[in-house]
Write an enzyme that holds these catalytic residues in place. Structure first.
Site, PDB file in Angstrom:
ATOM      1  N   HIS A   1      -2.051   0.727   7.446  1.00  0.00           N
ATOM      2  CA  HIS A   1      -2.267   0.867   5.768  1.00  0.00           C
ATOM      3  C   HIS A   1      -1.787   2.598   5.181  1.00  0.00           C
ATOM      4  O   HIS A   1      -1.411   3.296   6.129  1.00  0.00           O
ATOM      5  CB  HIS A   1      -3.795   0.904   5.684  1.00  0.00           C
ATOM      6  CG  HIS A   1      -4.193   1.023   4.217  1.00  0.00           C
ATOM      7  ND1 HIS A   1      -3.743   0.212   3.318  1.00  0.00           N
ATOM      8  CD2 HIS A   1      -5.245   1.853   3.438  1.00  0.00           C
ATOM      9  CE1 HIS A   1      -4.309   0.304   1.915  1.00  0.00           C
ATOM     10  NE2 HIS A   1      -5.173   1.315   2.132  1.00  0.00           N
TER      11      HIS A   1
ATOM     12  N   CYS B   1       0.786  -1.031  -0.065  1.00  0.00           N
ATOM     13  CA  CYS B   1       0.046   0.101  -0.100  1.00  0.00           C
ATOM     14  C   CYS B   1       0.818   1.147   0.040  1.00  0.00           C
ATOM     15  O   CYS B   1       0.523   2.128  -0.656  1.00  0.00           O
ATOM     16  CB  CYS B   1      -0.984   0.221   1.104  1.00  0.00           C
ATOM     17  SG  CYS B   1      -0.052  -0.138   2.655  1.00  0.00           S
TER      18      CYS B   1
ATOM     19  N   ASP C   1      -8.033   6.112  -2.010  1.00  0.00           N
ATOM     20  CA  ASP C   1      -7.137   5.053  -1.584  1.00  0.00           C
ATOM     21  C   ASP C   1      -6.677   4.218  -2.995  1.00  0.00           C
ATOM     22  O   ASP C   1      -7.517   3.412  -3.432  1.00  0.00           O
ATOM     23  CB  ASP C   1      -7.813   4.100  -0.903  1.00  0.00           C
ATOM     24  CG  ASP C   1      -7.153   2.817  -0.202  1.00  0.00           C
ATOM     25  OD1 ASP C   1      -5.759   2.817  -0.520  1.00  0.00           O
ATOM     26  OD2 ASP C   1      -7.515   2.213   0.586  1.00  0.00           O
TER      27      ASP C   1
END
Lengths: 652, 326
Positions: free
Chosen positions: A455, A411, A471
């Protein structure tokens, strides 16, 4: 009051030495992984040596040798920890002393020293871990050490008896422990400056993000925090627990910008009704930031809001911290400081040329900011990027390498590359780190968020709409957001053990265990001055200050002690009826100066009375015989009645 | 100076603690009000350790550290009750001690009774300045303990105050009680070592032995009792009857044994009282050993001639109490 008999104590027996060795081992063993390996080896060696000497009945080694070894070990600890103070050095020294004292224990007071060292070492375990298994181990250790203390008093005591005795003492001490635990006025520690090593070993997000930072964190099943919602919980895909905001890009590393306090909330809830109420219990991570759903309207005590909407505590979080928040998913923003927006557009010169070129081309094409963002997400999707815990190493052009060459990343690669792309396209953008998702425990309806849920995502600024969360990881691995890490990772990627989907029953057990652990954390480990106050208020104490607490403490301990004393000091059961009649006779005779001597049986006593009081001779003989028949023969009601008649008539 | 003051304070405390004036009526019950409790040195170290542990728990905010400290504190408190219970309620009596000679240890037989259904462990009994005697008391039973006390002077040796204490189970607290039951021990004078034989003693002994060689004086057998001269034991009969049979003592007709009279006045006037008593004690013992008939004449007192353990005791008692009797 020490008499001289205490001072000239006999040497320790081999049974006592065995107990001392057992105490040393059980107290030291749990620390084996916390001390340097050479020290663990030294302790093991000393224990083995003592065990060998003991089994052969050999004498202890000479004192000069032990002094040399002790000095050497202390010097080694000094070299290893560079100090003799603080937690690591203290634990190491305790282990040294415990190990070497075994080879020097000759008399009773050496044994006492080992017992007390054992209690200290038991406490030392808690520096590293205070979980339920550690508490259970502690009970076992204390049991052994207390039995050892009893063996010092009673060298002939059999092991089973000593353990039973120690167990009895511990069980009878338990109510007092509970009262003290609840009512002993808690002091907010620390009492003095803690040594620097006090919080080593705490994990969590940091204030910078280089490739690999979060990926490493994702391997850890350590719990970051737990959340309990009052009312509805948001869908899992919207659970973004916002943490450090990284807006400065230095080469390949994103860093937190300078932190400015924001006294007034810059946003307003668009719909007051849509709000999430929750209590978050944050594990200690030795950093100031607090995590929250976007965006909280209230502040926890001793916390403030920064200009980039982070929540920060005034001091690093060094104990488990509990706070209750209300977050609004839909908010309206005002204007943003131009300096902040300018910083959110800055790119380091000369890095990631291909990404920068691509982004700049969208700006040149005159696309609206929203279109540029959409174009960026489309681009990521088209590149067919792979979400993986094992991305290849990247050079300094992180975004270029990820987007155009390796196409494999975690991520943080997605977020970093996307932010570079957006800044090149002229859209203010920044990286936000935190946690996404979590796992709900159906047993106690608590969400557990682990380090593995760490994250990174992006935020972009739209004039008029404010900062919007984007995201980029969702473009490649929507399952990461919808489901969990395990589902999102491609098959064959190594998974942290806890994240594997196990059997259902295993999961049920796991959930139950989590729930117990949560209760343990909340009620035992998290029993701080605040929680103590709350509990006492709930129990009906009007003003739980230290004075009333002390009064209650004294009162309740007194009651507990009196009850215990009543149980312990109770005489044997009341005499039976025959005995009571007989005792009446004895009392009457005692008044006449004929006290029964403790070694005199009823018949002998009767004979003596008969000699002294010839007039009563027949009566007393008959009474004594009747009493003996009733007491040592079969019971009979008629016999008892007859005895009573005789006794009542007996007036010597 | 300081130790003198401490000693005086201690005695004052004990006098107050005993309440009843010694000697106390027997049996002495160690009731709850007579049992005192104080921490031992080990107990003080334990308490200090707990305080240090508590400070550690506060400083590092260790909830389990608090739990550990409170648990150990609870153990410390519970130990007080256990130690107290281990001592309180015992009944204590003492019987008269067997007579001893000066220089030996008088042994006071203490009888301890445990009325409870649980054993009393590791009790220690001692007289002032003496080593402790450790005993265990089984439930609802009586146990005898012998407390030694050196006998330094002849006459009645009154048993001093008895201290009974225990640190069981953990050695953290000491419970103790004082008892002063009435008991005394008769202390005989120390028999002189090398002393001249009394006038005519040697000759008579020889004559005696000579007459023993013949069997006309042999008057029969009687059951052997402790105290009978060993050389009168009928060893041949004992060998024939085997070890299970009781020993027999040969009886000799007394007419042939001339009686001895040990006279205080016969001793040289230069000797002091104690030496005279020592010498007389030696003569009495030797005569009893030799199986002779003997008597004792002291100023103002005379014990006629005979023999046997009761007579021996009477003579030695007279010597022991010489000058004491009012």
């Amino acid at each position: 009051m020490a008499t001289k008999h205490e001072r000239t104590a006999p040497p320790l027996t081999s049974a006592q030495s065995g107990w001392l060795l057992a105490s040393g081992i059980v107290a030291t063993l749990p620390l084996a992984s916390q001390v340097p390996p050479w020290l663990a080896a030294l302790a093991a060696g000393a224990f083995l040596w003592r065990a060998w000497l003991l089994s052969r009945g050999l004498p202890l080694p000479p004192r000069w040798l032990l002094i040399l070894v002790t000095l050497g070990s202390v010097a080694a600890v000094l070299i290893h920890t560079r100090t003799l103070f603080g937690q690591a050095a203290g634990v190491a020294l305790l282990v040294v002393f415990m190990a070497l004292k075994q080879l020097e224990a000759r008399a009773n007071r050496d044994g006492l020293a080992i017992v007390l060292l054992g209690y200290f070492l038991t406490l030392a375990q808690f520096f590293a871990n205070q979980s339920i298994p550690v508490a259970a181990t502690m009970l076992g250790t204390v049991l052994i050490i207390t039995a050892t203390l009893a063996s010092l008093v009673d060298p002939a005591g059999r092991p089973r008896e000593l353990v039973k005795l120690a167990g009895t003492l511990l069980m009878q001490a338990a109510p007092l422990m509970l009262i003290l635990f609840l009512l002993f006025p808690r002091v907010e520690g620390p009492l003095w400056g803690l040594p620097r090593d006090a919080y080593s070993g705490l994990t969590g997000l940091s204030d910078s993000m280089a490739p690999g930072t979060i990926q490493n964190l994702a391997q850890s099943d350590a719990i970051a925090f737990r959340v309990k919602f009052a009312g509805a919980a948001p869908p899992k895909r919207d659970m973004y627990w916002r943490g450090p905001v990284l807006s400065r890009l230095d080469g390949r590393i994103f860093r937190a910008g300078e932190v400015r306090r924001l006294d007034e909330s810059p946003y307003r809830a668009r719909q007051a009704s849509l709000a999430y109420h929750y209590t978050l219990t944050l594990e200690a991570h030795n950093r100031p930031w607090l995590f929250a759903l976007e965006l909280p309207e209230t502040l926890p005590p001793d916390a403030f809001r920064t200009h980039d909407f982070q929540l920060q505590a005034k001091r690093p979080v060094r104990e488990r911290l509990r706070y209750t928040l209300v977050s609004h998913p839909l908010v309206d923003f005002g204007a943003e400081d131009p300096a902040v927006l300018a910083a959110a557009l800055t790119l380091p010169a000369g890095l990631n040329p291909r990404t920068v070129e691509l982004g700049a081309s969208w700006a040149a094409a005159g696309l609206a900011p929203a279109e540029r963002v959409a174009r960026g997400l489309d681009f990521l999707r088209d590149q067919r990027l792979t979400y993986t815990l094992r991305p290849p190493l990247t050079d300094e052009h992180v975004a270029d390498t990820f987007l155009f060459e390796t196409k494999r990343g975690f991520c943080e690669h997605f977020a970093a590359a996307f932010v570079v792309l957006m800044r090149a396209a002229g859209v203010p953008a920044r990286v936000v780190t935190g946690y996404q998702g979590g796992e709900r425990n159906p047993v106690d309806d608590t969400w557990v968020i682990r380090q593995a849920d760490a994250h990174a995502w992006a935020e972009v600024w739209f004039d008029g709409r404010g900062w919007q969360r984007i995201d980029p990881t969702a473009t490649a691995a929507p399952a990461r957001i919808e489901e969990d890490l395990a589902t999102a990772l491609p098959a064959g990627d190594p998974l942290p053990f806890f994240a594997r989907s196990g059997f259902d029953w295993l999961r049920a057990v796991r959930y139950r265990w989590w729930a117990i652990n949560n209760a343990w954390n909340q009620w035992v480990l998290g029993f701080d001055p605040q929680r103590q106050r709350d509990l006492l208020l709930r129990l009906g104490m009007s003003t739980p200050d230290w004075r009333s607490m002390t009064a209650w403490l004294a009162g309740l301990s007194g009651v507990a002690l009196i009850m215990l004393a009543l149980v312990l000091l109770k005489r044997r059961p009341h005499p039976d009826k025959a005995q009571r009649a007989w005792l009446t006779v004895c009392r009457r005779l005692a008044k006449r100066g004929l006290t029964r001597r403790p070694w005199e049986g009823p018949l002998d006593y009767a004979e003596r009375v008969a000699r002294e009081l010839p007039a009563a001779a027949d009566d007393i003989r008959a009474i004594a015989q009747a009493y003996c028949a009733l007491r040592y023969g079969p019971t009979s009601h008629e016999g008892l009645a007859a005895l009573r008649r005789r006794v009542n008539a007996f007036r010597p | 100076m300081l130790s003198g003051l401490r000693l005086a304070l201690r005695e004052r405390f004990i006098a107050w603690a005993l309440r009843a004036h010694p000697p106390e009526a027997q049996p002495v019950m160690l009731g709850q009000r007579r049992v005192y409790v104080l921490p031992t040195r080990a107990g003080l170290l334990y308490a200090i350790s707990l305080i240090v542990l508590l400070i550690g728990a506060i400083n590092y905010n260790l909830s389990l550290g608090y739990a550990l400290v409170f648990l150990l504190a609870g153990v410390g408190v519970v130990t007080i009750l256990h130690t107290f219970r281990n001592l309180a309620g015992i009944a204590l009596g003492v019987a008269e001690a067997a007579p001893v000679f000066v220089g030996c240890d008088a042994c006071f037989p203490l009888l301890l009774h445990n009325p409870d259904a649980r054993a009393r462990r590791r009790l220690r009994l001692f007289l002032p300045g003496q080593a402790a005697v450790a005993i265990d008391l089984p439930p609802q039973e009586s146990t005898r303990a012998l407390l030694p006390l050196p006998a330094r002077r002849r006459g009645w040796l009154t048993m001093p105050r008895v201290t009974i204490d225990t640190v069981w189970p953990l050695g953290l607290v000491r419970c103790w009680a004082y008892a002063w039951p009435a008991a005394r021990c008769l202390v005989y004078p120390r028999p002189a070592r090398a002393v001249p034989k009394p006038p005519s003693f040697a000759a008579m002994q020889e004559g005696r032995l000579a007459s023993e060689a013949g069997d006309e004086d042999f008057a029969g057998l009687k059951r052997h009792r402790p105290g009978d001269p060993l050389h009168h034991v009928a060893w041949k009969i004992a060998a024939r009857l085997g070890p299970e049979a009781s020993l027999q003592t040969k009886q000799f007709s007394g007419t042939a044994s001339p009686a001895l009279m040990f006279d205080w006045a016969q001793l040289p006037g230069s000797l002091d009282v104690e030496t005279r008593l020592s010498i007389l004690a030696r003569w009495v013992l030797d005569a009893e050993e030799a199986g002779l008939s003997y008597g004792l004449r002291l100023p103002g007192r005379e014990i006629s001639q005979t023999q046997g353990p009761v007579h021996l005791h009477a003579c030695l008692k007279a010597l022991a109490l010489y000058g004491d009797e009012a």
